[in-house]
Design a protein around this motif. Sequence first.
Motif, short mmCIF file in Angstrom:
data_model
loop_
_atom_site.label_atom_id
_atom_site.label_comp_id
_atom_site.label_asym_id
_atom_site.label_seq_id
_atom_site.Cartn_x
_atom_site.Cartn_y
_atom_site.Cartn_z
N VAL A 29 0.84 -1.20 0.00
CA VAL A 29 0.00 0.00 0.00
C VAL A 29 0.87 1.25 0.00
CG1 VAL A 29 -2.03 -1.12 1.01
CG2 VAL A 29 -0.39 0.01 2.51
N MET A 33 0.48 4.06 -2.84
CA MET A 33 0.25 5.47 -2.49
C MET A 33 1.30 6.37 -3.14
SD MET A 33 -1.14 5.60 1.45
CE MET A 33 -0.08 4.34 2.13
N THR A 52 -1.07 9.30 5.91
CA THR A 52 -1.40 7.89 5.75
C THR A 52 -0.15 7.08 5.37
OG1 THR A 52 -3.65 8.46 5.09
CG2 THR A 52 -2.92 6.25 4.58
N PHE A 55 1.99 6.65 8.42
CA PHE A 55 1.38 5.67 9.32
C PHE A 55 1.67 4.23 8.86
CE2 PHE A 55 -2.14 2.77 10.21
CZ PHE A 55 -2.15 2.80 11.59
N MET A 56 1.46 3.99 7.57
CA MET A 56 1.65 2.63 7.04
C MET A 56 3.13 2.21 7.12
SD MET A 56 -1.32 1.37 6.22
CE MET A 56 -2.93 2.15 6.44
N THR B 22 -6.68 6.65 12.76
CA THR B 22 -6.01 5.40 12.39
C THR B 22 -6.93 4.52 11.56
OG1 THR B 22 -4.69 5.48 14.39
CG2 THR B 22 -4.88 3.35 13.32
N HIS B 25 -7.09 5.82 8.11
CA HIS B 25 -5.93 5.46 7.29
C HIS B 25 -6.19 4.12 6.56
CE1 HIS B 25 -3.52 8.75 8.56
NE2 HIS B 25 -3.29 8.32 9.78
N TYR B 26 -6.69 3.17 7.32
CA TYR B 26 -6.96 1.85 6.72
C TYR B 26 -8.06 1.96 5.66
CZ TYR B 26 -3.91 -0.54 9.97
OH TYR B 26 -2.80 -0.97 10.65
N ASN B 28 -8.77 4.56 3.91
CA ASN B 28 -8.21 5.28 2.76
C ASN B 28 -7.46 4.36 1.81
OD1 ASN B 28 -9.19 7.64 3.69
ND2 ASN B 28 -7.26 8.42 4.48
N VAL B 29 -6.60 3.53 2.38
CA VAL B 29 -5.84 2.64 1.49
C VAL B 29 -6.78 1.62 0.85
CG1 VAL B 29 -3.61 2.99 2.62
CG2 VAL B 29 -5.06 1.09 3.33
N MET B 56 -6.29 -5.30 4.96
CA MET B 56 -6.48 -3.93 5.45
C MET B 56 -7.90 -3.74 6.01
SD MET B 56 -3.62 -2.28 5.14
CE MET B 56 -2.05 -2.90 4.55
N GLN B 59 -8.01 -5.13 9.45
CA GLN B 59 -7.40 -4.23 10.44
C GLN B 59 -8.40 -3.16 10.88
OE1 GLN B 59 -4.31 -5.23 11.45
NE2 GLN B 59 -4.78 -6.77 9.91
#
Lengths: 507, 507
Positions: A29, A33, A52, A55-56, B22, B25-26, B28-29, B56, B59
Amino acid sequence: MGAKFLDKLEKKLEELSAYLKTIEHYRNVGSLMYWDMTTGMPENAAEGRAETMSFMQMQAHNLSVSKEIHDFIKFFEKNEEKLDFVQKRMVHELKKNYEKEKIFPEEFIKEFSLAASRGQLAWEKAKNEDNFEIFKPDLEKIVELTKKSIKYKGYKGNKYNALLDDYEPGLTVEKLDKVFDELRDGIVNILKKINNSGTEISNVFEGKEFPKENQKRFCIKILKTMGFDFKSGRMDETEHPYTLDMSNKDVRITNHYYLNDFTSAMFSAIHEGGHGIYEQNIPDYLEGTGLNVAASMAIHESQSRFYENIIGRNKSFCGYLYEEAKKEFPNQFEFINEEEFYNTINKVQPSLIRTEADELTYSIHVIIRYEIEKLLINDKIQVADLPRVWNEKYKEYLGIEPTSDKVGVLQDMHWSDGSFGYFPSYALGNLYGAQMLNEMVKDIPNIYDEIATGDLSSVYEWLKENVHEYANLYDPSDLIKRITGEELQAKYFIEYLDKKYKEIYNY
Amino acid sequence: MGAKFLDKLEKKLEELSAYLKTIEHYRNVGSLMYWDMTTGMPENAAEGRAETMSFMQMQAHNLSVSKEIHDFIKFFEKNEEKLDFVQKRMVHELKKNYEKEKIFPEEFIKEFSLAASRGQLAWEKAKNEDNFEIFKPDLEKIVELTKKSIKYKGYKGNKYNALLDDYEPGLTVEKLDKVFDELRDGIVNILKKINNSGTEISNVFEGKEFPKENQKRFCIKILKTMGFDFKSGRMDETEHPYTLDMSNKDVRITNHYYLNDFTSAMFSAIHEGGHGIYEQNIPDYLEGTGLNVAASMAIHESQSRFYENIIGRNKSFCGYLYEEAKKEFPNQFEFINEEEFYNTINKVQPSLIRTEADELTYSIHVIIRYEIEKLLINDKIQVADLPRVWNEKYKEYLGIEPTSDKVGVLQDMHWSDGSFGYFPSYALGNLYGAQMLNEMVKDIPNIYDEIATGDLSSVYEWLKENVHEYANLYDPSDLIKRITGEELQAKYFIEYLDKKYKEIYNY
C-alpha cells in the motif's frame, strides 16, 4: 529429531511466512500510495496522503523490529542445521535487516526522518532559486546525522563502508577505490581520444517534433519487444521516470515525454523496462520469504543499464529501433538514415547534468559524487566546501565547469534525504552489466544477429536464468562470481566502451 | 468539576480522534486499492490485491470493535453531560457502529464474506450465460445468511426493518410502504397520461458518433460548472461509473463513454459530480470524529439525482448544456435544435434495465426490487420464485416483460454480495431531492434564470449549507425535517414529475 519436531519447524516456517506477508501488505500500500501521488493524485490530497503513508510505513517498521521477529530469529538460529539453503538465507537476511533497523534509537529515527523531510523541501527551494545557502544548514544537519548513524552501525576500515553496505552489501571503499580509479582513468583516456579524433557528430533530431501519443505507443511497442509483461505491469507518466513494484505481478514503470526528442522517452522506457523485467521475473516461490527482492541497487541498475545502453544503444539493435521509429514517425525520419540515427544516440559530449549524460561520461558524474561523499564523511571537507570541490572535479575530469550550483552541486536530490552511499550503484551497474555481457556472448554467440531483427528473447532468458531468478538469494559479490567466475571488474566495461567509440569516432 | 477533570476529558477526546484517524488510514488505502483495481490495475495483480485489501479491511474492522473503542464509549457515556453537540453525536454513532459490528460472531462474518465472494462470481457467470440456475444455490445461501443476520441484529415490526436501517437509519417498512405506494401510483398514473397523449419523441442522436476525447473534455467542463473541485478530485474511466473518496480533499469520480451517445457520459458525470461535491463539502472540522461522512445512502443519492435530473434535465439548464454541447460537437449538432435536445434527454420509455431507465420510470424499477426483497425476507416467496415474481411485477407496473433473466432478475449485482435493503435508497434520493427543490425555490426565486446561463453557484451554496455541511450530524429523517420542516414525502416528487411531463407530452 522426530516427526513431532519437524512438524513444529514446519509450523514456525508457516508462521514466519504469514508474518512476512503482513509486512509486504504494508509495503504494497505504501508503493501504491507513492505511485498514485506521482501519477495524478489531486493536489489538495498531499497532506492527508503524507500522514497515511507515514502511518503505514511505521506499521511496517514496527513489525520488522518486533519481539516476534526477534523470537523467529532465535528459534531458527537454534535449528539452523535443519534448514535448507533458501531458509538459511531467509533467516540470514531477516537477522541482518532486523539488526539494521533495531540499532537506531526511536528518537534518532524520528530526528532523521524529520531532517530528511525538511532537507527535501530546502533542496527544492535552493535548486529553484539557484542558491546553495538555502540548503546548507539542512544539509549540515543531515550530514551530522549521517555521521551519527555510522557510529550506531559501526564499521571496519573507512567510515564510508557503513554507508556503502546499505546499498551494496559487502562492498568496501578499499575495493571500490581501485575499481573506480581504473574506471575513471579508462573513461578519461577514451574521452581524450574522442576529442583528438576530430570527428563531429550532429544531432539529427534538432528542430523536429514528436507527438506524445506516438511516443507513448512507440515505447509500449519497444517494451513488449523487450518482454515486459503488460498483464503484470503498466506504464504511466510522471515528472521523473521510475520503476516500482507491488509484487512480481504488479510492476509499474513511468516515463516522461519531451516533444522535441523522442529518444529521451525511448531510452527511459528501455531503462525502466530493464528494472521492470527484473522485478517481473522474481520467482513466485520466494513470496513470504523476504528474499523476493533484487540482490542490490547496483545489480538492479545493471539490468536497466544493460537494456538501455548495451542493447538499446547497440549498433545491431539500432537497426531494429531505426526501422520501428521510422514507422511511427515517418515524416520526422524522412531525411535520417540508420547511421545518423545510431551516431546521434551515441554522441559523446561532456555535460553538467548526470541524468542527461551520454553512456561514456555518465560514470564520471557518479565517481565525482562518490569521491565527494567520501571526503565529506571522513571530515576532509565541510558542507560549505561542496560547491567549490564539485566544480573543481568537473573541471578536472570532464573539462567543463558548472555555471551555477543549480547545474552543479544542487542538481541531485539524493543528499537532501540522506541517501549517502547510493550514488556508486549507478556506475557499478555499468560494470556488472559489461561483465555479464562478456559472459553472455560466450553462451549466445549469434546474439547480435538476433537482436538486429528485434528478437530479444535470448537476452531475456539469459538474464532471467542468470540474474533475475536468484532474486536476493546471494549477496551481489557472490552473484557476480556465480555468473562470471570473477569479482567486480572495471576492465570489461572499459574494453566495451573503447571498442564501441573507436568505431564511432574513428580514433 | 475541576480543571483537572476537563484536562482528562480533553485528553480522552484527543486520544479518540487519533484512534479514529487510524481507522481512516486503513479505509483510505482500501479505497485507493479499489479505485486502482477498477481503473487499470494489471490483470495478474488481482489475487495479490484481493489479499492485501482483505487484510487492510480486517485491520479496520478489528480497530472498530476493539476493547479500546468499548472503553472510549464507556468513558464518554459516563460523562455525557459534559460533551457538546458534535461530541455527543460522535459517541452516539461510535456506539451504534460498534454494536452493529460487534453483534456478529467472527465465524458468521467470515461465512458471510465467503458467501458474498462466491455469490459475486456465480452471479457474473449466471448473467453472462443468462441462466438463473447457476446463481440460485449461492443466492439461497446469501438469503439464508441475511435472515440469520436479522436474528443477530433484532428488529421491531417487519423483519426487513433490520436491513433498511443499515442504509437509511430510522426508516421502517411501515413508513416506507405508504410513501412507495403513493409514489408508484403517482408514476403509473403519469405514465398512462403520457401513453394516452399520442406524443412521440424521437432520439435525435441516433446514428451519430461522439469521439471519446471530446466527451471527456465536455464532461470536465460541465463538472467545473457544477463546482466540482479538480484540485480535490479527479475523473477516470471505469466499466461502471462511481464516486469514491479518501477524504474531502481526494474525491474520485469515474465515467464510461459510449461512442454513439454522449449524453450517457454527460449524465453520469453530472450524477457522480453530485456525489462528489457532497463529499468535497464535508467540513474539515469533522475529521477524526467519524462523522465526516454522508447522512445516509439516500441523502447521498438525493444529491447525485438532484444534479442529474432536477438540474441536468431541466429545461432552463438544458439551454446551457445545448450551447456547450454544440461547441464541443459542432458537426453532430448541425441539425439539432434546443427543443429536440431537451425532449430527447427527457423521453419516457418503460424499459427492462434499471440503470438505463428515464427519470419517470426509474423509481418503479426500485419499488419492484423493494417489494420483492420484502417478500423474500418475510418468507412469502422463495429464491426459486424470483424470476417469475420479477417478470410479473414488470408486466404489471411497466407493461413490459423481460425476455430473459439477464435483462430481468439477473441485471443487478446487489443481491450477489448480500446488499439487501440498499435499493430503496435510489428512489428515496428522488423524493428527498424534490422535497429540497420545493424549499430551494423559496430561498432562490430566480433559480431557473440563473441556471439557464450555466450559473450553478446558488444551487451549490444552498446544497452545501443545507445538506453537505451537516455531514452525519443528523439522521436522515431529522435532516430532511430541518431542511424542509416536513418528513419524507412522495407528493413533491410526483407534483414535480407531473408538471414536467405535462409540458413535454402535452397531456
